[in-house]
Design a protein around this motif. Structure first.
Motif, PDB file in Angstrom:
ATOM      1  N   SER A 280       0.825  -1.207   0.000  1.00  0.00           N
ATOM      2  CA  SER A 280       0.000   0.000   0.000  1.00  0.00           C
ATOM      3  C   SER A 280       0.861   1.258   0.000  1.00  0.00           C
ATOM      4  CB  SER A 280      -0.934   0.009   1.220  1.00  0.00           C
ATOM      5  OG  SER A 280      -1.832  -1.087   1.177  1.00  0.00           O
TER       6      SER A 280
ATOM      7  N   ASN B 137     -16.990   2.352  -5.057  1.00  0.00           N
ATOM      8  CA  ASN B 137     -16.363   2.100  -3.754  1.00  0.00           C
ATOM      9  C   ASN B 137     -16.675   3.215  -2.760  1.00  0.00           C
ATOM     10  OD1 ASN B 137     -13.720   2.483  -1.894  1.00  0.00           O
ATOM     11  ND2 ASN B 137     -13.989   0.322  -2.397  1.00  0.00           N
TER      12      ASN B 137
ATOM     13  N   THR C 143     -18.880   2.604   0.504  1.00  0.00           N
ATOM     14  CA  THR C 143     -18.256   2.814   1.809  1.00  0.00           C
ATOM     15  C   THR C 143     -19.114   3.710   2.693  1.00  0.00           C
ATOM     16  OG1 THR C 143     -16.036   2.547   0.868  1.00  0.00           O
ATOM     17  CG2 THR C 143     -16.192   3.664   2.989  1.00  0.00           C
TER      18      THR C 143
ATOM     19  N   GLY D 112      -8.863 -10.820   2.357  1.00  0.00           N
ATOM     20  CA  GLY D 112      -9.581  -9.639   1.905  1.00  0.00           C
ATOM     21  C   GLY D 112      -9.679  -8.581   2.996  1.00  0.00           C
TER      22      GLY D 112
ATOM     23  N   PHE E  46      -7.821  -5.075   2.239  1.00  0.00           N
ATOM     24  CA  PHE E  46      -8.665  -3.920   1.996  1.00  0.00           C
ATOM     25  C   PHE E  46      -8.728  -2.982   3.197  1.00  0.00           C
ATOM     26  CE2 PHE E  46     -10.636  -7.402  -0.646  1.00  0.00           C
ATOM     27  CZ  PHE E  46      -9.821  -7.112  -1.732  1.00  0.00           C
TER      28      PHE E  46
ATOM     29  N   ILE F 290      -6.908   0.225   2.170  1.00  0.00           N
ATOM     30  CA  ILE F 290      -7.345   0.992   0.996  1.00  0.00           C
ATOM     31  C   ILE F 290      -7.586   2.459   1.358  1.00  0.00           C
ATOM     32  CG2 ILE F 290      -9.249   1.365  -0.605  1.00  0.00           C
ATOM     33  CD1 ILE F 290      -9.565  -1.545  -0.913  1.00  0.00           C
TER      34      ILE F 290
ATOM     35  N   GLY G 289     -15.299  -3.512  -2.534  1.00  0.00           N
ATOM     36  CA  GLY G 289     -13.904  -3.291  -2.171  1.00  0.00           C
ATOM     37  C   GLY G 289     -12.980  -4.258  -2.868  1.00  0.00           C
ATOM     38  N   ALA G 290     -13.412  -5.520  -2.952  1.00  0.00           N
ATOM     39  CA  ALA G 290     -12.596  -6.533  -3.628  1.00  0.00           C
ATOM     40  C   ALA G 290     -12.445  -6.224  -5.103  1.00  0.00           C
ATOM     41  CB  ALA G 290     -13.234  -7.912  -3.440  1.00  0.00           C
TER      42      ALA G 290
ATOM     43  N   TYR H 149     -10.321  -2.727  -5.450  1.00  0.00           N
ATOM     44  CA  TYR H 149      -8.967  -2.678  -4.874  1.00  0.00           C
ATOM     45  C   TYR H 149      -7.898  -2.757  -5.952  1.00  0.00           C
ATOM     46  CZ  TYR H 149      -4.716  -4.344  -2.603  1.00  0.00           C
ATOM     47  OH  TYR H 149      -3.405  -4.509  -2.208  1.00  0.00           O
TER      48      TYR H 149
ATOM     49  N   THR I 147      -5.831   0.665  -6.522  1.00  0.00           N
ATOM     50  CA  THR I 147      -4.631   0.652  -5.689  1.00  0.00           C
ATOM     51  C   THR I 147      -3.407   0.124  -6.409  1.00  0.00           C
ATOM     52  OG1 THR I 147      -6.024   0.332  -3.724  1.00  0.00           O
ATOM     53  CG2 THR I 147      -3.693  -0.156  -3.468  1.00  0.00           C
TER      54      THR I 147
ATOM     55  N   SER J  32      -7.418 -10.288  -5.231  1.00  0.00           N
ATOM     56  CA  SER J  32      -8.721  -9.626  -5.362  1.00  0.00           C
ATOM     57  C   SER J  32      -9.797 -10.600  -5.821  1.00  0.00           C
ATOM     58  CB  SER J  32      -8.622  -8.461  -6.357  1.00  0.00           C
ATOM     59  OG  SER J  32      -7.786  -7.447  -5.869  1.00  0.00           O
TER      60      SER J  32
END
Length: 468
Positions: A71, A116, A120, A236, A240, A243, A400-401, A404, A408, A443
């Motif tokens: 990350s 996302n 969220t 996961g 995540f 993230i 998110g999966a 990601y 990212t 992912s």
């Protein structure tokens, strides 16, 4: 070219305006770090003990460390791409992708990022209502005894949270969130520290629980298939948990030009990821030591509602306050995207662009009925969805999966390769490609685990009936 632009910024004629005509950015290392910590450390930190229990003493901490490094590395590459090759600022992730890659990549970025972000905010609405329900339930048991019927439904708490967000959503833009983010970051440290303290206390009183190098063992009530799915979900959860790329560019756009924005952003990312990783590692490791292979999905809910009930109440209150700020960190890019498009399409509309009122000699207040209406409608919609689908967290996990990898990993890597003209099949190109493929596989596995959880949640689906 970027150096000359920086000099132009410093020597510009209007000290209140940056080189792109926008009001002077005032973000610093402290405010940027606070934004990152607010975005990274969510209530999901409380589930890391469960994730560590699925992976064991070797793979659990190793996975936490690996994702922290990935990350931080990916974020540093994205930070270098904030400005276009010609030195122009880009205010959003989509603008960065358009400047470097263009084409279908811009659409991929937009779909992944905004699905996302919206998911969220809905997930945070659900999580906050659950924390408020936990406080009410704890107080009920403390007042009426252990045998009292203290089951709660989430509807009233969700509405209460939505009303608070209607007010907070009137904060003009991301640049005005510094105080809220700093306060929210402090709250995340507080409830994480409480969970750590309770874990240490449990270990001191009862000793370490039964653990294993490879995680929860297969047995009569835990099949090989269940173990596999739990490992996917644990990977996961950990991956995540780091993230924040979906708001990284928007955070970087708050940083003042001197010193260079990418330098400040890299320092803030390193600080934010290091601080977050320390808490993640402690929560995962100490939580696993305290609860063993039967570690819960949320540490705070397993300490009980009776002893010490006031401390659990305080921790859940900190979660609520933290998510009040975190919601805005993820919602502001959505607000800005819609409002900018509408302002560009109808530049002469007073309903959309608002009317300015002079408050003092140096300050004006811009009132826009469109912003008030649109932002209120957005909060109302996310609140309704949160009440209608109490299993939405499983869907957020799926979003998110899916998002990601492109946000990212893939897009930052591709932009960096193009920006620095990395030769195909060179060592750096091979290294980035291998890492990109490995994260894609992760992912896919995490998405499969989320789909399985979503299917199980749908089977017991009852709209407006989430209970605790």
């Amino acid at each position: 070219m970027e150096t000359s632009l920086s000099s132009g910024i410093e020597g510009g004629q209007d000290p209140k305006v940056d080189d792109d005509g926008h009001p002077k950015r005032t973000g610093t290392l402290i405010t940027t770090t606070a934004h990152i910590i607010t975005a990274v450390i969510g209530s999901g930190v409380l589930s890391l003990a469960w994730a560590t229990a699925q992976l064991g003493w070797i793979a659990g901490p190793a996975t936490l460390l690996a994702f922290a490094l990935i990350s931080c590395y990916a974020a540093s590459l994205l930070a270098d791409c904030y400005r276009s090759p010609d030195g122009k600022r880009n205010q959003t992730y989509m603008e960065v992708v358009r400047a470097h890659l263009g084409g279908h990549n811009v659409k991929i970025c937009g779909i992944a990022q905004f699905s996302n972000l919206i998911g969220t905010t809905i997930g945070y609405t659900i999580t906050t209502s659950l924390s408020l329900m936990a406080i009410e339930k704890s107080n009920c048991y403390h007042k009426n005894g252990h045998d009292a019927n203290c089951r709660q439904k989430n509807m009233s708490f969700t509405i209460l949270y939505g009303m608070a967000q209607v007010f907070l959503s009137q904060i003009p833009n991301f640049h005005e969130l510094a105080f809220l983010s700093i306060f929210a970051a402090l709250m995340s440290f507080t409830y994480s520290s409480i969970a750590l303290g309770l874990s240490i206390d449990r270990i001191a009183r009862r000793g370490c629980a039964k653990t294993s190098l490879t995680g929860r063992p297969i047995g009569p009530n835990f099949s090989t298939t269940e173990k596999m799915w739990n490992i996917f979900a644990a990977l996961g959860d950990i991956g995540f948990a780091y993230i924040f790329s979906n708001v990284l560019v928007e955070i970087q756009d708050t940083v003042k030009a001197s010193p260079r924005e990418n330098k400040v952003m890299k320092q803030a990312t390193l600080c934010g990821i290091c601080i977050s990783s320390i808490f993640y590692m402690l929560c995962g490791v100490l939580g696993y030591a305290a609860f063993g292979n039967d570690a819960p999905s949320n540490i705070l809910t397993t300490f009980g509602f009776y002893d010490p009930f006031w401390l659990i109440d305080f921790a859940n209150a900190c979660i609520v306050v933290h998510l009040l700020g975190a919601y805005q960190v993820f919602a502001q890019p959505v607000f800005a995207f819609v409002e900018k498009r509408c302002e560009n399409r109808w530049p002469d509309s007073r309903f959309i662009n608002g009317k300015s009122f002079k408050i003092s000699a140096n300050k004006t207040w811009n009132v826009s009925m469109f912003k008030l209406t649109w932002r209120t409608a957005y909060v109302a919609l996310t609140t309704i969805v949160a009440m209608l689908f109490p299993f939405f967290n499983d869907f957020v996990g799926l979003l998110g999966a899916i998002s990601y990898w492109p946000l990212t990993i893939y897009l930052p890597f591709q932009m960096y390769i193009k920006r620095t003209n990395i030769r195909r099949l060179s060592f750096t190109w091979i290294w980035l490609t291998v890492l990109c493929v490995a994260c894609l596989l992760l992912s896919i596995l995490a998405a499969a685990g989320s789909i399985r959880g979503l299917i199980k949640a749908v089977r017991r689906f009852e709209p407006f009936q989430a209970e605790s």
